[in-house]
Write a protein that holds these residues in place. Structure first.
Motif, short mmCIF file in Angstrom:
data_model
loop_
_atom_site.label_atom_id
_atom_site.label_comp_id
_atom_site.label_asym_id
_atom_site.label_seq_id
_atom_site.Cartn_x
_atom_site.Cartn_y
_atom_site.Cartn_z
N ALA A 70 0.83 -1.20 0.00
CA ALA A 70 0.00 0.00 0.00
C ALA A 70 0.87 1.25 0.00
O ALA A 70 1.88 1.33 0.69
CB ALA A 70 -0.92 0.00 1.21
N SER A 71 0.45 2.23 -0.79
CA SER A 71 1.19 3.49 -0.87
C SER A 71 0.36 4.57 -0.19
O SER A 71 -0.70 4.33 0.36
CB SER A 71 1.46 3.86 -2.33
OG SER A 71 0.25 3.95 -3.04
N GLY A 72 0.87 5.80 -0.22
CA GLY A 72 0.16 6.91 0.40
C GLY A 72 0.73 7.23 1.76
O GLY A 72 1.64 6.57 2.25
N ASN A 73 0.18 8.27 2.38
CA ASN A 73 0.66 8.66 3.69
C ASN A 73 0.05 7.78 4.78
O ASN A 73 -0.77 6.90 4.49
CB ASN A 73 0.38 10.15 3.95
CG ASN A 73 -1.11 10.48 3.84
OD1 ASN A 73 -1.97 9.68 4.20
ND2 ASN A 73 -1.41 11.66 3.33
N ALA A 74 0.44 8.03 6.02
CA ALA A 74 -0.01 7.17 7.12
C ALA A 74 -1.52 7.21 7.28
O ALA A 74 -2.15 6.18 7.56
CB ALA A 74 0.68 7.60 8.41
N ARG A 75 -2.13 8.37 7.09
CA ARG A 75 -3.58 8.47 7.21
C ARG A 75 -4.28 7.61 6.17
O ARG A 75 -5.23 6.88 6.48
CB ARG A 75 -4.01 9.93 7.06
CG ARG A 75 -5.50 10.16 7.30
CD ARG A 75 -5.93 11.54 6.79
NE ARG A 75 -7.28 11.87 7.17
CZ ARG A 75 -8.38 11.40 6.56
NH1 ARG A 75 -8.25 10.56 5.53
NH2 ARG A 75 -9.58 11.75 6.97
N ASP A 80 -7.18 2.50 4.67
CA ASP A 80 -7.28 1.28 3.88
C ASP A 80 -7.25 0.04 4.78
O ASP A 80 -8.01 -0.92 4.58
CB ASP A 80 -6.15 1.20 2.86
CG ASP A 80 -6.32 2.21 1.73
OD1 ASP A 80 -7.45 2.69 1.54
OD2 ASP A 80 -5.32 2.52 1.05
N LEU A 81 -6.36 0.04 5.77
CA LEU A 81 -6.22 -1.11 6.66
C LEU A 81 -7.52 -1.36 7.44
O LEU A 81 -8.00 -2.50 7.53
CB LEU A 81 -5.07 -0.88 7.64
CG LEU A 81 -3.66 -1.00 7.05
CD1 LEU A 81 -2.65 -0.29 7.94
CD2 LEU A 81 -3.27 -2.47 6.86
N LEU A 82 -8.10 -0.31 8.00
CA LEU A 82 -9.31 -0.48 8.79
C LEU A 82 -10.50 -0.86 7.92
O LEU A 82 -11.35 -1.66 8.33
CB LEU A 82 -9.60 0.80 9.58
CG LEU A 82 -8.54 1.17 10.63
CD1 LEU A 82 -8.98 2.40 11.42
CD2 LEU A 82 -8.25 0.01 11.58
N MET A 83 -10.56 -0.33 6.71
CA MET A 83 -11.66 -0.72 5.82
C MET A 83 -11.52 -2.17 5.37
O MET A 83 -12.53 -2.86 5.21
CB MET A 83 -11.71 0.22 4.61
CG MET A 83 -12.29 1.60 4.90
SD MET A 83 -13.93 1.59 5.70
CE MET A 83 -14.91 0.67 4.51
N MET A 124 -2.33 -2.56 13.17
CA MET A 124 -2.80 -1.66 12.12
C MET A 124 -2.00 -0.36 12.11
O MET A 124 -1.60 0.14 11.05
CB MET A 124 -4.30 -1.35 12.31
CG MET A 124 -5.24 -2.54 12.24
SD MET A 124 -5.16 -3.48 10.70
CE MET A 124 -4.31 -4.98 11.28
N ALA A 125 -1.78 0.20 13.30
CA ALA A 125 -1.02 1.45 13.38
C ALA A 125 0.40 1.27 12.88
O ALA A 125 0.92 2.09 12.12
CB ALA A 125 -1.03 1.96 14.83
#
Length: 221
Positions: A70-75, A80-83, A124-125
């Motif tokens: 997965a790319s993108g910033n931490a937010r 994505d992880l929680l979804m 997840m974090a």
């Protein structure tokens, strides 16, 4: 049948029972019988009913963590992880809702699942790129637990197929967490300064181009 298929079959049968008559009335042997599974293997793999719920949590974690590109910033990564976790919950939606309704009347189970949730949110974090070690790591993990709890409340009420209200609740919680600098390495909080993790009740998505007056006021406050 491998162990993953065994667990999925038993989980599906047990969640169907929970939907029909409540989690407190679920019998693992009845679920095994309905799924055509071995009683002895069921007893070996799941000595307690709660073991099945812990296994569900692990399945959701594994699904969320399966894509490590997965790319993108931490937010964005945390979103994505929680979804992806919720995509697994969605498969057993009505059964899980039955479990959640029964938690206030089963404190030991609530305590057990609460501890498991903290560990899941630590994973997840960490996967999202949020530092989870040290005193501030403890604070950050609990912020993510607050995000998950708020989103799960929204998911319980969300009857849409695309989980639009759920995503809106998650966005709202992430926005509030960002105000406390959850995502940068330096949170800006001193040890002992705990953020307010009381998220507002999730609201349904607004029509396109509509202004979210209530939430804007909170951000201005």
């Amino acid at each position: 049948m491998d162990t993953d298929d065994f667990d999925t079959a038993l989980l599906t049968a047990a969640m169907a029972q929970a939907e029909e008559r409540g989690w407190s009335s679920v019998s693992l042997l009845d679920a095994a019988r309905a799924a055509g599974l071995s009683f002895s293997e069921t007893r070996t793999r799941f000595p307690l009913r709660a073991s099945l719920l812990l296994r569900l949590g692990r399945i959701a974690d594994d699904s969320a963590l399966a894509d490590d590109t997965a790319s993108g910033n931490a937010r964005e990564r945390l979103f994505d992880l929680l979804m992806r976790r919720l995509d697994v919950f969605q498969l057993y939606r009505n059964g899980i809702k039955s479990v959640l309704r029964g938690l206030p009347f089963d404190p030991p189970l609530a305590l057990l699942l609460g501890g498991a949730t903290v560990e899941s949110m630590r994973w997840m974090a960490d996967a999202a790129g949020i530092t989870v070690t040290g005193a501030m790591g403890f604070v950050r993990v609990n912020m993510v637990v607050g995000i998950w709890t708020h989103t799960l409340r929204g998911w319980e009420k969300d009857e849409s197929e695309d989980m639009g209200s759920t995503m809106a609740a998650l966005d709202q919680a992430l926005d509030k967490a960002a105000r406390f600098n959850l995502f940068p390495a330096d949170t800006g909080l001193n040890d002992g300064d705990l953020p307010d993790l009381d998220f507002a009740e999730p609201e349904p998505p607004l029509p396109p181009n509509a202004k979210n007056t209530t939430f804007d006021e909170k951000l201005d406050g």
